[in-house]
Design a protein around this motif. Sequence first.
Motif, PDB file in Angstrom:
ATOM      1  N   LEU A  63     -10.901 111.250 -10.419  1.00 33.96           N
ATOM      2  CA  LEU A  63      -9.677 111.812 -10.995  1.00 33.96           C
ATOM      3  C   LEU A  63      -9.829 113.285 -11.348  1.00 33.96           C
ATOM      4  O   LEU A  63     -10.902 113.752 -11.710  1.00 33.96           O
ATOM      5  CB  LEU A  63      -9.277 111.051 -12.252  1.00 33.96           C
ATOM      6  N   GLU A  64      -8.700 113.995 -11.253  1.00 28.60           N
ATOM      7  CA  GLU A  64      -8.623 115.346 -11.772  1.00 28.60           C
ATOM      8  C   GLU A  64      -8.388 115.258 -13.280  1.00 28.60           C
ATOM      9  O   GLU A  64      -7.883 114.252 -13.789  1.00 28.60           O
ATOM     10  CB  GLU A  64      -7.482 116.119 -11.108  1.00 28.60           C
ATOM     11  N   ALA A  65      -8.712 116.327 -13.978  1.00 25.23           N
ATOM     12  CA  ALA A  65      -8.503 116.344 -15.432  1.00 25.23           C
ATOM     13  C   ALA A  65      -7.040 116.055 -15.762  1.00 25.23           C
ATOM     14  O   ALA A  65      -6.736 115.344 -16.728  1.00 25.23           O
ATOM     15  CB  ALA A  65      -8.926 117.696 -16.002  1.00 25.23           C
ATOM     16  N   ASP A  66      -6.114 116.606 -14.954  1.00 24.17           N
ATOM     17  CA  ASP A  66      -4.686 116.393 -15.181  1.00 24.17           C
ATOM     18  C   ASP A  66      -4.341 114.911 -15.226  1.00 24.17           C
ATOM     19  O   ASP A  66      -3.529 114.466 -16.042  1.00 24.17           O
ATOM     20  CB  ASP A  66      -3.853 117.049 -14.066  1.00 24.17           C
ATOM     21  N   ASP A  67      -4.936 114.141 -14.307  1.00 24.57           N
ATOM     22  CA  ASP A  67      -4.643 112.708 -14.238  1.00 24.57           C
ATOM     23  C   ASP A  67      -5.118 111.988 -15.497  1.00 24.57           C
ATOM     24  O   ASP A  67      -4.413 111.147 -16.060  1.00 24.57           O
ATOM     25  CB  ASP A  67      -5.313 112.073 -13.012  1.00 24.57           C
ATOM     26  N   VAL A  68      -6.335 112.315 -15.938  1.00 25.56           N
ATOM     27  CA  VAL A  68      -6.879 111.662 -17.135  1.00 25.56           C
ATOM     28  C   VAL A  68      -6.006 111.974 -18.344  1.00 25.56           C
ATOM     29  O   VAL A  68      -5.660 111.084 -19.132  1.00 25.56           O
ATOM     30  CB  VAL A  68      -8.328 112.116 -17.394  1.00 25.56           C
ATOM     31  N   LEU A  69      -5.613 113.234 -18.472  1.00 24.60           N
ATOM     32  CA  LEU A  69      -4.734 113.628 -19.577  1.00 24.60           C
ATOM     33  C   LEU A  69      -3.424 112.849 -19.520  1.00 24.60           C
ATOM     34  O   LEU A  69      -2.919 112.386 -20.545  1.00 24.60           O
ATOM     35  CB  LEU A  69      -4.450 115.125 -19.504  1.00 24.60           C
ATOM     36  N   SER A  70      -2.867 112.701 -18.325  1.00 26.09           N
ATOM     37  CA  SER A  70      -1.592 112.000 -18.171  1.00 26.09           C
ATOM     38  C   SER A  70      -1.721 110.528 -18.513  1.00 26.09           C
ATOM     39  O   SER A  70      -0.865 109.956 -19.199  1.00 26.09           O
ATOM     40  CB  SER A  70      -1.072 112.168 -16.732  1.00 26.09           C
ATOM     41  N   VAL A  71      -2.805 109.882 -18.045  1.00 26.05           N
ATOM     42  CA  VAL A  71      -3.025 108.463 -18.359  1.00 26.05           C
ATOM     43  C   VAL A  71      -3.132 108.278 -19.867  1.00 26.05           C
ATOM     44  O   VAL A  71      -2.531 107.368 -20.446  1.00 26.05           O
ATOM     45  CB  VAL A  71      -4.294 107.940 -17.653  1.00 26.05           C
ATOM     46  N   LYS A  72      -3.891 109.138 -20.519  1.00 25.45           N
ATOM     47  CA  LYS A  72      -4.088 109.003 -21.960  1.00 25.45           C
ATOM     48  C   LYS A  72      -2.822 109.333 -22.743  1.00 25.45           C
ATOM     49  O   LYS A  72      -2.514 108.688 -23.746  1.00 25.45           O
ATOM     50  CB  LYS A  72      -5.253 109.886 -22.406  1.00 25.45           C
ATOM     51  N   MET A  73      -2.059 110.336 -22.293  1.00 26.90           N
ATOM     52  CA  MET A  73      -0.826 110.706 -22.993  1.00 26.90           C
ATOM     53  C   MET A  73       0.240 109.619 -22.886  1.00 26.90           C
ATOM     54  O   MET A  73       1.095 109.497 -23.757  1.00 26.90           O
ATOM     55  CB  MET A  73      -0.276 112.020 -22.441  1.00 26.90           C
ATOM     56  N   THR A  74       0.210 108.842 -21.807  1.00 23.91           N
ATOM     57  CA  THR A  74       1.234 107.803 -21.613  1.00 23.91           C
ATOM     58  C   THR A  74       0.746 106.421 -22.031  1.00 23.91           C
ATOM     59  O   THR A  74       1.476 105.440 -21.909  1.00 23.91           O
ATOM     60  CB  THR A  74       1.694 107.755 -20.142  1.00 23.91           C
ATOM     61  N   CYS A  75      -0.483 106.351 -22.540  1.00 28.68           N
ATOM     62  CA  CYS A  75      -0.993 105.091 -23.078  1.00 28.68           C
ATOM     63  C   CYS A  75      -0.281 104.799 -24.397  1.00 28.68           C
ATOM     64  O   CYS A  75      -0.076 105.719 -25.202  1.00 28.68           O
ATOM     65  CB  CYS A  75      -2.501 105.197 -23.305  1.00 28.68           C
ATOM     66  N   PRO A  76       0.135 103.574 -24.653  1.00 23.17           N
ATOM     67  CA  PRO A  76       0.863 103.261 -25.886  1.00 23.17           C
ATOM     68  C   PRO A  76       0.165 103.740 -27.145  1.00 23.17           C
ATOM     69  O   PRO A  76       0.800 104.219 -28.085  1.00 23.17           O
ATOM     70  CB  PRO A  76       0.960 101.726 -25.852  1.00 23.17           C
ATOM     71  N   GLY A  77      -1.169 103.626 -27.193  1.00 24.75           N
ATOM     72  CA  GLY A  77      -1.896 104.040 -28.380  1.00 24.75           C
ATOM     73  C   GLY A  77      -2.762 105.254 -28.163  1.00 24.75           C
ATOM     74  O   GLY A  77      -3.519 105.640 -29.037  1.00 24.75           O
ATOM     75  N   LYS A  78      -2.649 105.883 -26.969  1.00 20.13           N
ATOM     76  CA  LYS A  78      -3.407 107.087 -26.616  1.00 20.13           C
ATOM     77  C   LYS A  78      -4.925 106.877 -26.695  1.00 20.13           C
ATOM     78  O   LYS A  78      -5.680 107.817 -26.862  1.00 20.13           O
ATOM     79  CB  LYS A  78      -3.027 108.250 -27.545  1.00 20.13           C
ATOM     80  N   THR A  79      -5.389 105.625 -26.583  1.00 20.90           N
ATOM     81  CA  THR A  79      -6.827 105.376 -26.638  1.00 20.90           C
ATOM     82  C   THR A  79      -7.317 104.810 -25.317  1.00 20.90           C
ATOM     83  O   THR A  79      -8.266 104.049 -25.271  1.00 20.90           O
ATOM     84  CB  THR A  79      -7.167 104.398 -27.769  1.00 20.90           C
TER      85      THR A  79
END
Length: 307
Positions: free
Chosen positions: A111-127
């Motif tokens: 993954l690119e950093a952008d993808d990881v940030l996006s996955v974490k930002m859209t996670c219900p609890g951001k964890t």
Amino acid sequence: MKTHLLIDGDVIAFSSAAAAQMVVHDRESGWMTHQANATVGEAIVENALWTLKMGLKADSFEVIITDPEDNWRRSVDDTYKRNRTGERPMLLGYLKDYLREKHGAYFWPGLEADDVLSVKMTCPGKTCGSRACRLGPGCPECDAPSVRFICVGRDKDFKTIPGLHHTWKSDVSSSGVYQVREVSQWEADRFHMIQTLAGDAVDGFAGCPGLGMKRAAEVIDNPVILVPERAVKTRGVNKGEETVKWVSEPTRDYWAAIVSQYRKAGKTEADALVSARLARLLRHGEYDPETEELTLWTPEKLRGVGA
């Protein structure tokens, strides 16, 4: 409420490495060389992280970088980012290693950093990253309503991530106040669709021929399906010849509208799908950091968008 920053380490490392690099001119020999002091680079990184934490009044932060060995988008299009052949700042790799050693910067495989940030930002609890988070909203181990998450970076692709954002070196008022913007779900989906049509020259994919960002935005804001109809030219030297006239039909089916633009340009739905996948940052549920399994974007995700 506590504030936690999700920081794009790629942009911090690149910008700091570029700032630390200088041209040294040896007048006696005539040689001009690039040089960079590692200690200076480290200090610039530390200053960047400190000013972000202080400016955004954050309680904590984490730094994410891109997997240096693999990129899932190249399995979709092997030419992705192959156009980036320019010289990189001398300290770029060193400062990424520094971020990992000093601040725990990490990447997820492929993954690119952008993808990881996006996955974490859209996670219900951001964890995202724990098995619990994949259970979805309401999971007692994942839900973190008392924490305010802010995505920090400079990439325009961040416009496809719903949530709170701070654009590094841009979102600062004339009085020095660090600003935070919110990207709504609709704004994030809209920008993804626009990028699917317009492409991204920086990342090396063209999108739909003949459509720039302005025209692509007009298409998404007023979606129509372009339908080919046979017609006969009624004037000019080619009078009487058959031609194809594209007729617009209003629609709320965004994918059909996008595909019709590609077909008018002589491309296919498969071409549109490649662009859509390249333009789309992964979101929660589309990547499992434990198994490294990835789910590619499909047009079904546009159902109900903008309704």
